[in-house]
Scaffold this motif. Structure first.
Motif, short mmCIF file in Angstrom:
data_model
loop_
_atom_site.label_atom_id
_atom_site.label_comp_id
_atom_site.label_asym_id
_atom_site.label_seq_id
_atom_site.Cartn_x
_atom_site.Cartn_y
_atom_site.Cartn_z
N GLU A 1 34.07 39.67 28.07
CA GLU A 1 34.51 38.28 28.17
C GLU A 1 34.54 37.60 26.81
O GLU A 1 35.51 36.93 26.45
N GLU A 2 33.48 37.77 26.04
CA GLU A 2 33.44 37.14 24.72
C GLU A 2 34.52 37.71 23.81
O GLU A 2 35.13 36.98 23.01
N TYR A 3 34.76 39.00 23.92
CA TYR A 3 35.79 39.65 23.10
C TYR A 3 37.15 39.05 23.42
O TYR A 3 37.95 38.73 22.52
N ALA A 4 37.42 38.87 24.71
CA ALA A 4 38.71 38.30 25.12
C ALA A 4 38.82 36.84 24.72
O ALA A 4 39.88 36.38 24.27
N LYS A 5 37.74 36.09 24.86
CA LYS A 5 37.78 34.67 24.51
C LYS A 5 38.00 34.45 23.02
O LYS A 5 38.60 33.47 22.60
N ALA A 6 37.53 35.40 22.21
CA ALA A 6 37.74 35.30 20.76
C ALA A 6 39.16 35.67 20.36
O ALA A 6 39.52 35.56 19.18
N ASP A 7 39.97 36.09 21.35
CA ASP A 7 41.34 36.53 21.10
C ASP A 7 41.37 37.70 20.12
O ASP A 7 42.29 37.84 19.31
N ALA A 8 40.34 38.53 20.21
CA ALA A 8 40.27 39.72 19.36
C ALA A 8 41.38 40.69 19.74
O ALA A 8 41.86 40.68 20.88
N PRO A 9 41.83 41.54 18.81
CA PRO A 9 42.97 42.42 19.09
C PRO A 9 42.65 43.46 20.15
O PRO A 9 41.49 43.86 20.32
N GLY B 1 37.24 49.51 35.79
CA GLY B 1 35.86 49.07 35.69
C GLY B 1 35.68 47.78 34.92
O GLY B 1 36.42 46.82 35.05
N ILE B 2 34.67 47.79 34.04
CA ILE B 2 34.17 46.57 33.41
C ILE B 2 35.22 45.89 32.53
O ILE B 2 35.27 44.66 32.45
N SER B 3 36.08 46.67 31.88
CA SER B 3 37.05 46.06 30.97
C SER B 3 38.01 45.13 31.69
O SER B 3 38.68 44.31 31.06
N THR B 4 38.09 45.23 33.03
CA THR B 4 39.02 44.36 33.76
C THR B 4 38.62 42.89 33.66
O THR B 4 39.48 42.02 33.80
N GLN C 1 40.33 41.67 30.72
CA GLN C 1 41.75 41.60 31.06
C GLN C 1 42.07 40.28 31.76
O GLN C 1 43.07 39.62 31.48
N GLN C 2 41.17 39.85 32.65
CA GLN C 2 41.43 38.62 33.41
C GLN C 2 41.39 37.38 32.52
O GLN C 2 42.11 36.42 32.77
N ILE C 3 40.56 37.40 31.50
CA ILE C 3 40.55 36.26 30.58
C ILE C 3 41.85 36.21 29.79
O ILE C 3 42.41 35.13 29.53
N ARG C 4 42.39 37.37 29.45
CA ARG C 4 43.70 37.38 28.79
C ARG C 4 44.78 36.89 29.75
O ARG C 4 45.70 36.16 29.34
N VAL D 1 42.18 48.37 45.98
CA VAL D 1 42.34 46.93 46.15
C VAL D 1 42.41 46.23 44.79
O VAL D 1 43.23 45.33 44.58
N SER D 2 41.56 46.65 43.87
CA SER D 2 41.56 46.06 42.53
C SER D 2 42.92 46.22 41.87
O SER D 2 43.48 45.27 41.31
N LYS D 3 43.47 47.44 41.92
CA LYS D 3 44.79 47.69 41.31
C LYS D 3 45.86 46.84 41.97
O LYS D 3 46.72 46.25 41.29
N LEU D 4 45.86 46.75 43.29
CA LEU D 4 46.85 45.94 43.99
C LEU D 4 46.76 44.47 43.60
O LEU D 4 47.77 43.80 43.38
N LEU D 5 45.54 43.96 43.49
CA LEU D 5 45.35 42.55 43.19
C LEU D 5 45.88 42.19 41.81
O LEU D 5 46.70 41.28 41.66
N TRP D 6 45.40 42.91 40.77
CA TRP D 6 45.79 42.48 39.42
C TRP D 6 47.24 42.82 39.12
O TRP D 6 47.94 42.03 38.44
#
Length: 418
Positions: A101-109, A269-272, A275-278, A341-346
């Motif tokens: 989450e913090e990585y995504a919020k920082a807009d890191a590459p 898994g966890i990286s999703t 992904q959602q913050i992006r 279900v996760s794949k269908l949702l996102w």
């Protein structure tokens, strides 16, 4: 109390950080540590990398993003959840969520080492031999060896059980013949984890093996596939007598289906959560466009933007619940259902966002030029989002296949006629 608590925000604000129950505050300190490190290090030569990369944009500053990944590794910010004896930090599930989450919020590459760190690494930890772990985990941890995934084939896209690429033992090596397709970043990878048919005459889920194959060798040809966006992060890979050592099979020969399904579980898994913050940032940016152009005054578009926000909340709630249950003992059917279900949702949410973006742009979105007056024929970010997200519901397992998995393996409904 749940170990991970959903917040009231999915927009990437500091208040949106997942928190952990308990009096110690370790996780709040962990969040502050990574937030401070990112703020200090996404400067200088790395400042221009903010927001670059990701699906459909893997061509952006690849070499520089690779350098950034290695910088992360040197500071101890890769493979956080791995055991310390294999180079990880034994980070808790909540801490791993916080990092993403913090990585995504920082807009890191976007990371270039995702396939190695998030897919193959956990697969080796779960199914690999000690020798395989010692050989490959250090290179993943330090981002000195890059990986691609050899699953799909021209006749076996989402139907992984139909693969026909063969591998036969010849002395102390497997000899591989066949073709893989839609292989992300194969042209930049050092190794491939590939599902091959190692038992002649076998069919479907039986007779498959999960092999680790060096990409830089005679007998392997990589051909780029030009996408709708004009970029080529996907590839065809042709194996013509390619070889890999006999010991580089993960799990037992013939047990490749079980190992491959394990990898797919790790993929969702966890990286999703990052992904959602992006996704949330894309939605917020699209709302800003709608506001500036007056499209937000259209009640239908305004409602669709609101529905997209609600859908993002659903994605987050499902992801956090699934992550918690993944650390409990669940049967194979439950795990398969959660992943599908996760794949269908996102995938459907993100494809819908691309369609919504085109409707917000209106007629100008039909012209292939930058909205700010860029070069004719050059796609803007919303056109690129629309075109690439057409594939979201296909790659990684199509909608049809995910629904069949839920129907047949979870609900126990009759199998689809073949």
């Amino acid at each position: 109390m749940s170990a991970i608590q959903t917040s009231d925000s999915v927009t990437g604000t500091p208040e949106g950080t997942s928190t952990v129950s308990g009096p110690t505050g370790d996780d709040r300190r962990f969040a502050a540590e990574i937030r401070e490190w990112l703020a200090e290090n996404l400067e200088g030569r790395f400042r221009e990398l903010r927001g670059l990369g990701g699906p459909g944009r893997e061509h952006e500053a690849f070499d520089e993003r690779l350098e950034w990944d290695r910088h992360l590794a040197a500071a101890g910010w890769t493979c956080l959840g791995w055991p310390a004896r294999y180079g990880g930090r034994d980070a808790t599930l909540a801490q791993q969520v916080i990092f993403h989450e913090e990585y995504a919020k920082a807009d890191a590459p976007a990371r270039v080492s995702h396939l190695g760190e998030e897919l193959l690494g956990p697969t080796l930890l779960a199914f690999g031999t000690e020798e395989q772990k010692q050989r490959f985990l250090p290179g993943i941890k330090t981002v000195t060896e890059l990986w691609c995934q050899g699953y799909s084939e021209p006749g076996a896209g989402s139907d992984l059980a139909a693969v026909s690429t063969s591998a036969r033992l010849d002395g102390d090596h497997w000899v591989i013949n066949g073709q893989k397709i839609w292989t992300s970043l194969a042209h930049l990878s050092d190794w491939c984890f590939a599902v091959c048919r190692t038992e002649p005459g076998s069919a479907r889920h039986t007779g498959l093996s999960y092999l680790l194959v060096p990409m830089k060798q005679p007998g392997i040809e990589v051909r780029p596939i030009v996408q709708l966006t004009g970029t080529s992060e996907f590839n065809e890979v042709f194996f013509d007598g390619a070889r890999t050592e006999a010991g580089l099979v993960v799990g037992a020969p013939g047990d490749g289906w079980r190992v491959a399904m394990g990898t797919l579980t790790f993929e969702r898994g966890i990286s999703t959560v990052g992904q959602q913050i992006r996704f949330a940032r894309e939605l917020a940016d699209l709302e800003a466009v709608a506001r500036s152009t007056g499209a937000l005054d259209d009640p239908v578009l305004a409602e669709r933007l609101d529905r997209a926000w609600v859908g993002l909340r659903v994605l987050r709630a499902h992801a956090l619940r699934t992550l918690e249950s993944a650390h409990e003992t669940v049967d194979a059917r439950t795990a398969a259902g959660q992943a599908s279900v996760s794949k269908l949702l996102w995938a459907n949410w993100h494809r819908g966002l691309g369609e919504l973006a085109m409707d917000v742009l209106g007629a100008p979105g039909l012209l292939a030029r930058d909205l700010d007056g860029g070069n004719p024929g050059e796609l803007n970010e919303w056109q690129r989002l629309f075109l690439f997200t057409r594939a979201d519901t296909i790659y990684g397992g199509s909608n049809e296949v995910q629904r069949n998995i839920i129907a047949e393996r979870v609900l126990g409904l009759p199998r689809e006629a073949r």
